[in-house]
Design a protein around this motif. Structure first.
Motif, mmCIF file in Angstrom:
data_model
loop_
_atom_site.group_PDB
_atom_site.id
_atom_site.type_symbol
_atom_site.label_atom_id
_atom_site.label_comp_id
_atom_site.label_asym_id
_atom_site.label_seq_id
_atom_site.Cartn_x
_atom_site.Cartn_y
_atom_site.Cartn_z
ATOM 1 N N HIS A 24 -9.926 -0.142 0.630
ATOM 2 C CA HIS A 24 -10.297 1.061 0.737
ATOM 3 C C HIS A 24 -11.718 1.465 0.548
ATOM 4 N N VAL B 82 1.073 0.845 -11.004
ATOM 5 C CA VAL B 82 0.372 0.988 -9.685
ATOM 6 C C VAL B 82 -0.710 0.405 -10.101
ATOM 7 N N SER C 200 2.377 1.553 -3.581
ATOM 8 C CA SER C 200 1.225 1.966 -4.395
ATOM 9 C C SER C 200 1.294 3.495 -4.295
ATOM 10 N N ASP C 201 0.983 4.051 -3.156
ATOM 11 C CA ASP C 201 0.769 5.288 -2.956
ATOM 12 C C ASP C 201 2.027 6.364 -3.274
ATOM 13 N N LEU C 202 3.250 5.798 -3.053
ATOM 14 C CA LEU C 202 4.478 6.450 -3.601
ATOM 15 C C LEU C 202 4.409 6.535 -4.976
ATOM 16 N N SER D 296 1.988 6.162 -7.202
ATOM 17 C CA SER D 296 0.867 6.954 -7.498
ATOM 18 C C SER D 296 1.147 8.480 -7.474
ATOM 19 N N HIS D 297 1.730 8.877 -6.577
ATOM 20 C CA HIS D 297 2.183 10.305 -6.306
ATOM 21 C C HIS D 297 3.097 10.654 -7.582
ATOM 22 N N LEU E 296 -5.847 -4.013 -3.166
ATOM 23 C CA LEU E 296 -5.899 -2.805 -2.134
ATOM 24 C C LEU E 296 -7.360 -1.869 -2.473
ATOM 25 N N GLU E 297 -7.825 -2.005 -3.855
ATOM 26 C CA GLU E 297 -9.093 -1.409 -3.789
ATOM 27 C C GLU E 297 -10.077 -1.943 -2.854
ATOM 28 N N GLU F 41 0.714 -1.279 -0.162
ATOM 29 C CA GLU F 41 0.082 0.007 0.063
ATOM 30 C C GLU F 41 0.753 1.178 0.194
ATOM 31 N N ALA F 42 1.854 1.438 1.042
ATOM 32 C CA ALA F 42 2.854 2.349 0.882
ATOM 33 C C ALA F 42 3.394 2.550 -0.521
ATOM 34 N N ARG G 54 -1.791 -2.652 -7.247
ATOM 35 C CA ARG G 54 -3.062 -2.337 -6.331
ATOM 36 C C ARG G 54 -4.060 -3.509 -6.491
#
Length: 132
Positions: free
Chosen positions: A132, A119, A102-104, A106-107, A128-129, A99-100, A123
């Motif tokens: 959330h 990404v 993926s967030d990085l 995505s950014h 991960l979807e 998750e971390a 996910r």
């Protein structure tokens, strides 16, 4: 301060585990070490030299088979429980890392379609979807 990190300290705090979980962990720690193997070898040697004390060979063998079967079943259940909990903990750690990451990603994926696709695949692979 004793030089331990916050993560190391958090692992030593009471994590809400019940008496059974603590018992399983203690058994797992003792059984998975060499001294336990030595205890088993000593028990077998004692059983072997006890042959003259038994009135029949059948009872002598039955004693070993009964005790070893019961202990094997109990240890199997306890060690499987410990293994399952360990696997769940490792999976949760991997999920947090994914998750971390993926967030990085995505950014930084705004300018790169390849990174956006990576990404999406990450996910999807980790689910991960759904979380959330």
């Amino acid at each position: 301060m004793d030089g331990r990190s916050d993560a190391a300290e958090s692992r030593t705090k009471d994590d809400g585990r019940g008496a059974f979980e603590r018992f399983v962990e203690a058994v797992n720690q003792h059984v998975s070490r060499a001294p336990f193997f030595g205890v088993i070898v000593v028990a077998i040697v004692l059983w072997t030299v006890s042959y003259p004390l038994w009135k029949s060979t059948t009872k002598w063998e039955l004693a070993l088979h009964t005790v070893s079967s019961v202990l094997s079943l109990l240890l199997l259940v306890l060690l499987e429980n410990a293994g399952r909990r360990s696997e769940e903990a490792a999976q949760e750690k991997l999920n947090v890392l994914a998750e971390a990451l993926s967030d990085l990603m995505s950014h930084h994926a705004e300018d790169s379609p390849n990174l956006q696709e990576s990404v999406r695949r990450l996910r999807e692979a980790v689910g991960l979807e759904d979380r959330h």
